[in-house]
Design an enzyme around this catalytic site. Structure first.
Site, PDB file in Angstrom:
ATOM      1  N   SER A 116     -45.832  -9.964-179.476  1.00 40.75           N
ATOM      2  CA  SER A 116     -46.883  -9.718-178.493  1.00 40.75           C
ATOM      3  C   SER A 116     -47.836 -10.899-178.382  1.00 40.75           C
ATOM      4  O   SER A 116     -47.472 -11.904-177.819  1.00 40.75           O
ATOM      5  CB  SER A 116     -47.644  -8.412-178.687  1.00 40.75           C
ATOM      6  OG  SER A 116     -48.294  -8.097-177.469  1.00 40.75           O
TER       7      SER A 116
ATOM      8  N   HIS B 219     -61.326 -16.849-179.775  1.00 41.03           N
ATOM      9  CA  HIS B 219     -62.417 -17.504-179.052  1.00 41.03           C
ATOM     10  C   HIS B 219     -63.480 -17.911-180.076  1.00 41.03           C
ATOM     11  O   HIS B 219     -63.814 -17.123-180.958  1.00 41.03           O
ATOM     12  CB  HIS B 219     -63.040 -16.549-178.021  1.00 41.03           C
ATOM     13  CG  HIS B 219     -62.018 -15.931-177.126  1.00 41.03           C
ATOM     14  ND1 HIS B 219     -61.506 -16.572-176.029  1.00 41.03           N
ATOM     15  CD2 HIS B 219     -61.387 -14.737-177.201  1.00 41.03           C
ATOM     16  CE1 HIS B 219     -60.617 -15.792-175.444  1.00 41.03           C
ATOM     17  NE2 HIS B 219     -60.528 -14.671-176.137  1.00 41.03           N
TER      18      HIS B 219
ATOM     19  N   CYS C 179     -46.176  -5.394-181.299  1.00 39.17           N
ATOM     20  CA  CYS C 179     -45.438  -4.162-181.066  1.00 39.17           C
ATOM     21  C   CYS C 179     -44.485  -3.954-182.244  1.00 39.17           C
ATOM     22  O   CYS C 179     -44.212  -4.869-183.014  1.00 39.17           O
ATOM     23  CB  CYS C 179     -44.680  -4.213-179.743  1.00 39.17           C
ATOM     24  SG  CYS C 179     -43.365  -5.424-179.695  1.00 39.17           S
TER      25      CYS C 179
END
Length: 141
Positions: free
Chosen positions: A76, A81, A96
């Site tokens: 996935s 940030h 997943c």
């Protein structure tokens, strides 16, 4: 009585963290290539499979102003940030569990990333995703 179908193919784990008062090297917060190296090596070390990535360097008149990046995983994604002016980082790692359970690998990667930033304080969340029942066709729910 309404019938419900069990959907299991979308199951996964989503790890989210906000890191504050990070005591890591300034370059990890302010330099996109340094952040990229940490993210890619962490994913690989945990057994996750990077298949693509993009990192962006922000800048201001005073110089680097943080970075943002995403690693697309076969399992996935990871998004990071940074805010060097606040010593802060946000992490978002979702995997997943379609072909096998990647939960342990995701937790290991998240722990390693958090340790790399060395936060003085963190808020961490873990969500199980895709474990639900779907209303039968025409149900309207």
């Amino acid at each position: 009585m309404r019938q419900r179908a069990r959907i299991t193919g979308m199951r996964g784990v989503h790890l989210i963290a906000e890191l504050y008062e990070c005591r890591c090297a300034e370059s990890l917060l302010a330099d996109a290539p340094t952040l990229q190296d940490l993210c890619l090596s962490t994913c690989a070390a945990a057994g996750l499979t990077p298949v693509g990535f993009v990192f962006h360097q922000f800048a201001s008149d005073q110089g680097p102003a943080g970075a943002t990046g995403a690693v697309i995983l076969a399992e996935s994604h990871l998004a990071v940030h940074t805010w060097p002016e606040h010593g802060a980082v946000t992490l978002d790692l979702y995997v997943c569990n379609f072909s096998h359970d990647n939960t342990i690998a995701a937790r290991a990667a998240c722990r390693r990333l958090i340790a790399g930033f060395a936060p003085g304080h963190s808020v961490e969340r873990e969500l199980e995703r895709g474990d639900y029942t779907l209303a039968a066709a025409g149900d309207g729910d």
